[in-house]
Design a protein around this motif. Structure first.
Motif: not given
Length: 61
Positions: A12, A30, A34, A37, A41, A48-50, A53, A56, A58
């Motif tokens: 986060t 951000k 990413e 994440a 992953e 990984s799931h968002a 914004e 995320f 895992i």
């Protein structure tokens, strides 16, 4: 023992939105979030799931 159906990590940019028992990774941007994440992953063999914004997770299905 094999872990199934668990949240393996939280990534986060907003420290106010998370707490709990899973490992939490705090990022400044951000783009950094990413990157972290994507690497977690691959390392954990998770997905990984968002969720927003700035958040995320895992997970292992």
């Amino acid at each position: 023992m094999m872990i199934e159906k668990a949240i393996l990590a939280i990534i986060t940019t907003n420290r106010q939105k998370v707490s709990g028992g899973s490992p939490i990774f705090f990022c400044d941007t951000k783009k950094e979030m990413e990157y972290v994440a994507a690497n977690l992953e691959a390392i954990t063999d998770g997905i990984s799931h968002a969720l927003s914004e700035e958040l995320f997770i895992i997970v292992k299905h």
